[in-house]
Motif scaffolding. Structure first.
Motif, PDB file in Angstrom:
ATOM      1  N   GLN A  56       0.883  13.256  -1.474  1.00 33.08           N
ATOM      2  CA  GLN A  56       0.779  11.779  -0.862  1.00 33.08           C
ATOM      3  C   GLN A  56       1.499  10.821  -1.937  1.00 33.08           C
ATOM      4  O   GLN A  56       1.781   9.882  -1.475  1.00 33.08           O
ATOM      5  N   GLU A  60       4.111   7.857  -0.914  1.00 36.78           N
ATOM      6  CA  GLU A  60       4.092   6.504  -1.138  1.00 36.78           C
ATOM      7  C   GLU A  60       5.142   6.007  -1.995  1.00 36.78           C
ATOM      8  O   GLU A  60       5.510   4.699  -1.920  1.00 36.78           O
ATOM      9  N   SER A 434      -3.640   2.777  -2.023  1.00 41.10           N
ATOM     10  CA  SER A 434      -2.630   3.973  -2.452  1.00 41.10           C
ATOM     11  C   SER A 434      -3.139   4.860  -3.369  1.00 41.10           C
ATOM     12  O   SER A 434      -4.063   4.407  -4.224  1.00 41.10           O
ATOM     13  N   ALA A 470       1.640   6.682   4.541  1.00 44.20           N
ATOM     14  CA  ALA A 470       2.137   5.874   3.488  1.00 44.20           C
ATOM     15  C   ALA A 470       2.903   4.668   3.791  1.00 44.20           C
ATOM     16  O   ALA A 470       2.646   3.507   3.222  1.00 44.20           O
ATOM     17  N   ARG A 473       0.932   1.610   5.014  1.00 43.23           N
ATOM     18  CA  ARG A 473       0.173   1.036   4.161  1.00 43.23           C
ATOM     19  C   ARG A 473       1.164   0.086   3.012  1.00 43.23           C
ATOM     20  O   ARG A 473       0.717  -0.778   2.471  1.00 43.23           O
ATOM     21  N   LEU A 474       2.338   0.490   2.816  1.00 38.51           N
ATOM     22  CA  LEU A 474       3.002  -0.027   1.597  1.00 38.51           C
ATOM     23  C   LEU A 474       4.323  -0.420   1.939  1.00 38.51           C
ATOM     24  O   LEU A 474       5.028  -1.276   1.065  1.00 38.51           O
TER      25      LEU A 474
END
Length: 652
Positions: A56, A60, A434, A470, A473-474
């Motif tokens: 993960q 990220e 994260s 990921a 989210r980022l």
């Protein structure tokens, strides 16, 4: 000789490479200082990337615009998705890599990164100057201004990032023999720690180790169980550009027919220890550095040496080992699970009692290494030192273990060093954003008493921190600060649009009971009593896009219209639909915690004067000096009643 840069990164390991590339890609004039340019991002232990929670982190890093995912995909010789028998919150990608090609792929990335130079040398001294802070004249502050090297170069910089790994006063052990070094056949950095600690930064010692390396020509694989990788075309990077994995294939068909692995895919092999092996290993315990008092520092509890396993689990008759290839063009193999610092004759004799390894030829025995690290509670969430302005720490020097944990820290430190050079607000990720955010918050809030390794269990919001989302989210956050470039951002926005289109289609498409009930019974799920929407069927555990496309042709037609990345996009949409309730409930919990994250307490209290708090709480709050009430609530020794006292005082 004097060199001038915005950011200097000390150490060319996984943390250092990500830090240097991130700072340079943010526009900072950056220098990477490394002992050996031919060992950039050396995989000192296992030649693998990812695993439980670690995979993960790599996703990220990729979503943020980092490089580890690209390099791994380009050099992978086996790929697996772990935990697929469980929920998607804990699915974790892992790749076995070609150790040598991994180095040279990283070297290529660094060579082609604008604003980034490399200097082969060893940092020897931290350059720091004192200045008077206008706000508190009685409290002198310190600011980093650069480094000096063992060859006399003086490198001036606005920010310095320390990523020295195991090299700080490194000491290697095999039996009772001790040799100074940061890694086998490489020297230790013997003065840098003292140059840093003289400014009030606390250091301590930790230990790690690595196993024997074996010539595969001497292995009898017929006595072992073969473990192949995934046939499905997995990869770490969701965006790899023209020369990469996913970005090269604009249609699902071309993507499927050209798997994203550039190198031959090789198997790993399972084997086991046995009572005879254990007896031989026990015969050397008196000379083990771990048990004869030679090593005093703490080793990783979650990756113990084989001798530690024997002492901890004395009744176990066997331990599982994995024999893994080091590359596609080498005979060297890595025996995962057999890390040891026992005398070399004991190691080799025990090794040859393992079925399949009776005639094993050894390139070198395993060894342990002790090294310095710095107390991470003296860092801000940006990984900047609280003691010295402009000084950042990342990787094993913060008490962590693992390439992925190091790389994630390195990226954050590099980004924040570049932002500090521009006088821009720091970049910090919360625990619900994260695994990297969880990692850093754990380090700076709780500190470490053993080498820190990331697990999914450390994240309280792991349903929100899946490996598949990921980029959701980022990537947009990273694009806002300038790290994720426009092409990566556009690639994500296209994917986001298609995911939303699939979710909306499933939310509105009607299903008639009489048209699907026969097929539903064959799939082992209850037939419908009345019509529903397609999303209601997807929520059932027995059903998924794959088997539903066979009975609902409109779903297949809708997905087939996607211009690219059909499997990747449909999987993301399916997870979002199937686990909608769990995701929304966890989001609500995270949002409640954000209320405490928004209550900033740093600088508001003199904790030692607050008699309403417990003595332990006052001591911990004074030592950590948390930024927010939420961070204070996570400090060991701070109770809920202590938080209530602070809430009342903040209200006043």
């Amino acid at each position: 000789m004097i060199l001038n840069y915005d950011v200097v990164v000390v150490g060319g390991g996984h943390a250092g490479c990500e830090a240097a590339c991130a700072a340079a890609n943010m526009g900072a004039k950056t220098l990477l200082v490394t002992m050996d340019m031919n060992k950039i991002a050396q995989m000192s232990c296992n030649p693998a990337v990812g695993g439980i929670a670690k995979g993960q982190i790599v996703r990220e890093i990729d979503a943020l615009g980092g490089q580890m995912g690209h390099v791994t995909d380009a050099t992978a010789i086996q790929f697996r998705m772990l935990n697929v028998g469980k929920g998607p919150a804990v699915w974790s990608p892992r790749a076995q890599c070609d150790r040598g090609k991994f180095i040279w792929e990283w070297r290529r990335v660094i060579d082609e990164t604008d604003n980034l130079d490399v200097w082969q040398d060893q940092a020897d001294e931290l350059l720091v100057e004192s200045s008077q802070c206008a706000a508190t004249v009685s409290q002198p502050t310190k600011r980093v201004v650069g480094i000096k090297t063992i060859w006399g170069a003086e490198i001036h910089a606005k920010c310095v990032v320390i990523t020295a790994g195991t090299f700080l006063n490194g000491l290697m052990h095999i039996g009772r023999k001790m040799v100074k070094g940061g890694r086998i056949a490489e020297p230790a950095a013997e003065r840098l720690t003292e140059s840093i600690t003289q400014h009030g930064i606390r250091s301590a010692r930790m230990k790690t180790g690595t196993p024997v390396r074996i010539d595969k020509r001497s292995v009898d694989f017929s006595k072992m169980r073969q473990q192949d990788g995934e046939q499905r075309a997995y990869g770490f990077s969701y965006f790899s550009g023209e020369n990469g994995v996913y970005g090269s294939y604009k249609t699902y068909e071309s993507y499927e027919s050209h798997k994203p692995h550039k190198l031959p895919q090789l198997p790993c092999w399972e084997c086991y220890t046995n009572p005879a092996v254990h007896e031989m290993l026990r015969s050397g315990l008196a000379d083990s550095p771990l048990y004869n008092g030679q090593i005093q520092s703490i080793g990783p509890r979650y990756c113990p040496s084989i001798e530690t396993k024997l002492v901890t689990f004395p009744d176990r008759e066997q331990h599982l080992l994995f024999l893994e290839p080091e590359g596609s063009e080498t005979n060297e193999m890595y025996l995962n699970g057999f890390s040891s610092s026992l005398p070399m004759d004991v190691q080799i004799n025990a090794l040859r009692m393992i079925p399949g390894l009776e005639n094993a030829k050894v390139y070198r025995p395993g060894y342990a290494i002790e090294y310095d690290f710095f107390d991470p509670t003296q860092l801000k969430h940006s990984l900047e030192s609280k003691k010295i302005e402009g000084l950042f720490f990342a990787g094993q020097v913060n008490g962590t273990t693992g390439y992925e944990e190091a790389a994630g820290q390195g990226l954050v430190a590099g980004v924040n060093a570049a932002l500090k050079c521009d006088g821009t607000e720091e970049f910090v990720m919360h625990r619900d954003e994260s695994y990297i955010g969880v990692l850093i918050d754990d380090l700076v809030t709780k500190g470490v008493d053993e080498p820190y390794r990331m697990f999914t269990s450390r994240a309280e919001y792991r349903i929100l921190l899946r490996q598949d989302d990921a980029d959701a989210r980022l990537t947009e956050r990273s694009h806002q600060i300038g790290l994720a470039k426009k092409d990566r951002f556009d690639w994500w926005m296209e994917k986001k649009q298609h995911i939303e289109e699939i979710v909306e289609f499933c939310k509105t498409f009607p299903i008639k009971a009489k048209e699907v009930n026969s097929a539903l019974e064959q799939l082992g799920t209850t037939p419908l009593q009345f019509g529903v929407k397609l999303e209601d069927l997807i929520a059932r555990p027995q059903l998924n896009f794959q088997n539903l496309m066979d009975i609902i042709p409109q779903l297949r037609e809708f997905i087939d219209r996607l211009p690219n990345r059909k499997e990747e996009i449909s999987e993301a949409a399916e997870i979002r639909i199937k686990y909608k309730g769990y995701i929304e409930r966890e989001r609500q919990v995270a949002d409640k915690m954000h209320r405490l994250e928004n209550i900033r307490i740093k600088g508001h209290f003199k904790y030692d004067e607050l008699n309403g708090l417990s003595t332990e709480c006052r001591q911990k709050l004074t030592a950590i000096d948390p930024e927010t009430l939420a961070q204070a609530s996570r400090i060991p020794g701070v109770s809920p009643s202590d938080i209530n006292v602070l809430l009342v005082l903040m209200g006043r």
